[in-house]
Design a protein around this motif. Structure first.
Motif, PDB file in Angstrom:
ATOM      1  N   ASN A 168       0.828  -1.223   0.000  1.00  0.00           N
ATOM      2  CA  ASN A 168       0.000   0.000   0.000  1.00  0.00           C
ATOM      3  C   ASN A 168       0.853   1.260   0.000  1.00  0.00           C
ATOM      4  O   ASN A 168       0.513   2.245  -0.651  1.00  0.00           O
ATOM      5  CB  ASN A 168      -0.941   0.011   1.207  1.00  0.00           C
ATOM      6  CG  ASN A 168      -2.059  -1.008   1.035  1.00  0.00           C
ATOM      7  OD1 ASN A 168      -2.367  -1.402  -0.107  1.00  0.00           O
ATOM      8  ND2 ASN A 168      -2.648  -1.451   2.130  1.00  0.00           N
ATOM      9  N   ILE A 171       1.983   1.784  -3.513  1.00  0.00           N
ATOM     10  CA  ILE A 171       0.891   2.292  -4.367  1.00  0.00           C
ATOM     11  C   ILE A 171       0.624   3.777  -4.068  1.00  0.00           C
ATOM     12  O   ILE A 171       0.429   4.586  -4.985  1.00  0.00           O
ATOM     13  CB  ILE A 171      -0.375   1.412  -4.180  1.00  0.00           C
ATOM     14  CG1 ILE A 171      -0.093   0.010  -4.758  1.00  0.00           C
ATOM     15  CG2 ILE A 171      -1.593   2.044  -4.838  1.00  0.00           C
ATOM     16  CD1 ILE A 171      -1.162  -1.027  -4.466  1.00  0.00           C
ATOM     17  N   ASP A 172       0.670   4.141  -2.788  1.00  0.00           N
ATOM     18  CA  ASP A 172       0.475   5.563  -2.428  1.00  0.00           C
ATOM     19  C   ASP A 172       1.528   6.451  -3.076  1.00  0.00           C
ATOM     20  O   ASP A 172       1.226   7.512  -3.611  1.00  0.00           O
ATOM     21  CB  ASP A 172       0.554   5.751  -0.907  1.00  0.00           C
ATOM     22  CG  ASP A 172      -0.686   5.221  -0.205  1.00  0.00           C
ATOM     23  OD1 ASP A 172      -1.676   4.925  -0.908  1.00  0.00           O
ATOM     24  OD2 ASP A 172      -0.657   5.095   1.040  1.00  0.00           O
ATOM     25  N   ARG A 173       2.793   6.009  -2.985  1.00  0.00           N
ATOM     26  CA  ARG A 173       3.865   6.846  -3.558  1.00  0.00           C
ATOM     27  C   ARG A 173       3.738   6.929  -5.077  1.00  0.00           C
ATOM     28  O   ARG A 173       3.996   7.970  -5.667  1.00  0.00           O
ATOM     29  CB  ARG A 173       5.257   6.285  -3.213  1.00  0.00           C
ATOM     30  CG  ARG A 173       5.744   6.515  -1.823  1.00  0.00           C
ATOM     31  CD  ARG A 173       5.616   7.961  -1.329  1.00  0.00           C
ATOM     32  NE  ARG A 173       5.634   7.947   0.106  1.00  0.00           N
ATOM     33  CZ  ARG A 173       4.557   7.752   0.889  1.00  0.00           C
ATOM     34  NH1 ARG A 173       3.349   7.639   0.353  1.00  0.00           N
ATOM     35  NH2 ARG A 173       4.674   7.703   2.186  1.00  0.00           N
ATOM     36  N   ILE A 174       3.328   5.800  -5.709  1.00  0.00           N
ATOM     37  CA  ILE A 174       3.148   5.834  -7.173  1.00  0.00           C
ATOM     38  C   ILE A 174       2.087   6.886  -7.509  1.00  0.00           C
ATOM     39  O   ILE A 174       2.258   7.702  -8.418  1.00  0.00           O
ATOM     40  CB  ILE A 174       2.726   4.445  -7.711  1.00  0.00           C
ATOM     41  CG1 ILE A 174       3.841   3.423  -7.488  1.00  0.00           C
ATOM     42  CG2 ILE A 174       2.355   4.524  -9.191  1.00  0.00           C
ATOM     43  CD1 ILE A 174       3.438   1.971  -7.775  1.00  0.00           C
ATOM     44  N   ARG A 175       1.012   6.884  -6.735  1.00  0.00           N
ATOM     45  CA  ARG A 175      -0.080   7.838  -6.998  1.00  0.00           C
ATOM     46  C   ARG A 175       0.410   9.276  -6.802  1.00  0.00           C
ATOM     47  O   ARG A 175       0.157  10.153  -7.609  1.00  0.00           O
ATOM     48  CB  ARG A 175      -1.248   7.529  -6.069  1.00  0.00           C
ATOM     49  CG  ARG A 175      -2.527   8.183  -6.545  1.00  0.00           C
ATOM     50  CD  ARG A 175      -3.745   7.902  -5.664  1.00  0.00           C
ATOM     51  NE  ARG A 175      -3.938   6.521  -5.295  1.00  0.00           N
ATOM     52  CZ  ARG A 175      -3.829   6.032  -4.036  1.00  0.00           C
ATOM     53  NH1 ARG A 175      -3.505   6.825  -3.042  1.00  0.00           N
ATOM     54  NH2 ARG A 175      -4.040   4.762  -3.791  1.00  0.00           N
ATOM     55  N   GLU A 176       1.171   9.497  -5.727  1.00  0.00           N
ATOM     56  CA  GLU A 176       1.640  10.869  -5.447  1.00  0.00           C
ATOM     57  C   GLU A 176       2.760  11.284  -6.411  1.00  0.00           C
ATOM     58  O   GLU A 176       2.908  12.455  -6.719  1.00  0.00           O
ATOM     59  CB  GLU A 176       2.160  10.959  -4.009  1.00  0.00           C
ATOM     60  CG  GLU A 176       1.050  10.848  -2.972  1.00  0.00           C
ATOM     61  CD  GLU A 176       1.595  10.416  -1.605  1.00  0.00           C
ATOM     62  OE1 GLU A 176       2.825  10.427  -1.398  1.00  0.00           O
ATOM     63  OE2 GLU A 176       0.777  10.045  -0.750  1.00  0.00           O
ATOM     64  N   ASN A 177       3.597  10.333  -6.775  1.00  0.00           N
ATOM     65  CA  ASN A 177       4.719  10.560  -7.709  1.00  0.00           C
ATOM     66  C   ASN A 177       5.477  11.856  -7.401  1.00  0.00           C
ATOM     67  O   ASN A 177       5.626  12.723  -8.285  1.00  0.00           O
ATOM     68  CB  ASN A 177       4.163  10.562  -9.142  1.00  0.00           C
ATOM     69  CG  ASN A 177       5.256  10.402 -10.183  1.00  0.00           C
ATOM     70  OD1 ASN A 177       6.424  10.149  -9.849  1.00  0.00           O
ATOM     71  ND2 ASN A 177       4.899  10.581 -11.442  1.00  0.00           N
ATOM     72  N   VAL A 182       8.187   7.946 -11.477  1.00  0.00           N
ATOM     73  CA  VAL A 182       7.400   6.736 -11.776  1.00  0.00           C
ATOM     74  C   VAL A 182       7.627   6.264 -13.209  1.00  0.00           C
ATOM     75  O   VAL A 182       7.771   5.062 -13.453  1.00  0.00           O
ATOM     76  CB  VAL A 182       5.900   6.974 -11.474  1.00  0.00           C
ATOM     77  CG1 VAL A 182       5.033   5.852 -12.027  1.00  0.00           C
ATOM     78  CG2 VAL A 182       5.690   7.097  -9.968  1.00  0.00           C
ATOM     79  N   GLU A 186       8.377   1.888 -14.488  1.00  0.00           N
ATOM     80  CA  GLU A 186       7.127   1.174 -14.799  1.00  0.00           C
ATOM     81  C   GLU A 186       7.328  -0.346 -14.783  1.00  0.00           C
ATOM     82  O   GLU A 186       6.511  -1.085 -14.256  1.00  0.00           O
ATOM     83  CB  GLU A 186       6.606   1.571 -16.197  1.00  0.00           C
ATOM     84  CG  GLU A 186       6.356   3.066 -16.401  1.00  0.00           C
ATOM     85  CD  GLU A 186       5.020   3.538 -15.843  1.00  0.00           C
ATOM     86  OE1 GLU A 186       4.344   2.733 -15.174  1.00  0.00           O
ATOM     87  OE2 GLU A 186       4.676   4.717 -16.064  1.00  0.00           O
ATOM     88  N   THR A 319      10.039   1.983  -3.258  1.00  0.00           N
ATOM     89  CA  THR A 319       9.182   3.028  -2.676  1.00  0.00           C
ATOM     90  C   THR A 319      10.031   4.231  -2.281  1.00  0.00           C
ATOM     91  O   THR A 319       9.658   5.385  -2.539  1.00  0.00           O
ATOM     92  CB  THR A 319       8.445   2.473  -1.429  1.00  0.00           C
ATOM     93  OG1 THR A 319       7.753   1.281  -1.799  1.00  0.00           O
ATOM     94  CG2 THR A 319       7.467   3.489  -0.859  1.00  0.00           C
ATOM     95  N   ASP A 323       9.886   7.993  -3.725  1.00  0.00           N
ATOM     96  CA  ASP A 323       9.626   9.035  -2.724  1.00  0.00           C
ATOM     97  C   ASP A 323      10.713  10.113  -2.693  1.00  0.00           C
ATOM     98  O   ASP A 323      10.537  11.160  -2.070  1.00  0.00           O
ATOM     99  CB  ASP A 323       9.529   8.340  -1.355  1.00  0.00           C
ATOM    100  CG  ASP A 323       8.942   9.243  -0.297  1.00  0.00           C
ATOM    101  OD1 ASP A 323       7.984   9.971  -0.624  1.00  0.00           O
ATOM    102  OD2 ASP A 323       9.451   9.246   0.842  1.00  0.00           O
TER     103      ASP A 323
END
Ligand code: ADP
Ligand code: GN1
Ligand code: MG
Length: 366
Positions: A168, A171-177, A182, A186, A319, A323
């Motif tokens: 999780n 996934i959070d860091r991917i979303r925030e980028n 990112v 890939e 991650t 980040d």
């Protein structure tokens, strides 16, 4: 810096006088100094500035370590011929209040241990004898802590090895980028996330009560085991993450580092494989100490553990890269990415050798 180190050193109740203080070791988390004393009959010391952005409650963390080292010390003292000062960490209390840490005027937390003299430590393992010794050391560490009384230890980093939590966080860091990285990773993200569901196996067995929470070390990379001059394992160090966990976490992290034919951050992926001979040796040593305490399901899933923990470390490095490198110490801009790629290569090698690991464990047990 040396004047500052000397001042901090003198806040602890040590023997001898300060001669020198130098950065020491290759840990990724704390700032560690070796303090040499002027007198040859006084101990040297390890002085550490603790990472208080990672460890949020250092008094509680220190309390865990006080309890664990006291228990190990008592157990070792009863074994004839043991050298407690070299086989177990010894915390040095502060002069002012007897606590096992001090806070300096900048709000930094420091602690001090006796320096384990004449030790050797290894980032890469080059012989089955060392692997076997390492396995015995981690097995003995777990076995000695089985009867530690009192409240459960505090979780010094909540959900530290909880893979659901780690996935999780990725996934959070991917979303925030936050650093626009990112797009560079890939391929790695896909490889890691594709394996996500299977990695929850240990967590599920734990939640169902099929495998017990025990006191585990949770950071059993091989350089956290110190050896003596004859390459006999002496002492398990780096107790910041000793807390409740599943035995698979310790077994897995040790195998991740013992069996890797290259370093944790090797750039040339072709050099990275899991060495099955070293797996067999470590496992033999480990089970010689824990074979009687582990339940059948714990044993059954030992062969899965290396893959889980190598995967976990790979996800954590990735991650941290996405980040912007806020957690691990890095030595160049792509360090965390390189570490993450290296772990993924090792995961693949472990996948190929899963049935060989299972056979070896069965052979050792029966
Ligand atoms: P980190 O969490 O940053 O890895 P460690 O507690 O593992 O910090 O300490 C870093 C390094 O310092 C270790 O890898 C080891 O080389 C050395 N070290 C730590 N404690 C001792 C000790 N009591 N005696 C000798 N060396 C030690
Ligand atoms: C960190 O402290 P050190 O360097 O022994 C990390 C471990 C990782 C390891 C990877 C508290 O260990 O979880 O496995 O780096 N420790 C913490 O090398 O996060
Ligand atoms: Mg360490």
């Amino acid at each position: 810096m040396n004047v500052e180190l000397k001042n901090i050193f003198d806040l602890f109740d040590h023997e001898g006088t300060f001669l020198s203080g130098e950065l020491f070791g290759s840990g990724h988390i704390n700032d560690t100094y070796r303090i040499q004393t002027a007198e040859c009959d006084s101990d040297d010391y390890i002085l550490q500035k603790l990472n208080n952005s990672i460890f949020k409650n250092i008094p509680q963390l220190q309390k865990n370590i006080e309890r664990v080292t006291r228990h190990l010390n008592n157990r070792l003292s009863k074994i004839p011929g043991s050298d407690v000062k070299r086989e177990c960490l010894t915390l040095i209390p502060a002069k002012a209040d007897g606590k096992s840490w001090i806070v300096d005027s900048n709000g930094n937390f420091w602690r001090m241990y006796i320096f384990i003299s004449g030790h050797r430590s290894y980032n890469i393992v080059d012989s089955p004898v060392k692997a076997f010794e390492g396995g015995k050391a981690i097995g003995r560490f777990q076995a000695m802590l089985v009867d530690m009384s009192g409240e459960p230890l505090t979780e010094t980093i909540p959900r530290f090895h909880d893979i659901e939590n780690r996935i999780n966080m990725l996934i959070d860091r991917i979303r925030e980028n936050p650093c626009n990285r990112v797009c560079e990773v890939e391929e790695e993200i896909k490889e890691y996330l594709d394996r996500g569901e299977e990695m929850k196996t240990i967590l599920k067995l734990g939640k169902a009560g099929i495998i017990p929470l025990r006191i585990t070390h949770n950071d059993t990379k091989f350089n956290n085991i110190l050896f003596d001059e004859n390459d006999r394992a002496l002492c398990v160090i780096d107790l910041d993450t000793v807390m409740p966990g599943y035995v698979h976490y310790d077994f897995g992290d040790a195998i991740r580092t013992v069996t890797n034919t290259a370093s944790e951050d090797e750039k040339d992926l072709s050099k990275i494989e899991m060495n099955i001979e070293l797996f067999e040796a470590y496992t033999g040593g480990y089970l010689s100490e824990t074979g009687n305490t582990l339940n059948e399901v714990e044993k059954e899933y030992l062969a899965f553990a290396p893959k889980l923990i190598t995967y976990t470390m790979g996800i954590r490095f990735l991650t941290d890269y996405i980040d912007g490198d806020n957690y691990y110490k890095i030595h160049h801009p792509h360090h965390n990415l390189q570490r993450s790629r290296a772990q993924l290569k090792l995961v693949k090698s472990m996948e190929q050798q899963h049935s060989a690991m299972k056979k070896i464990i069965e052979k050792i047990i029966n």
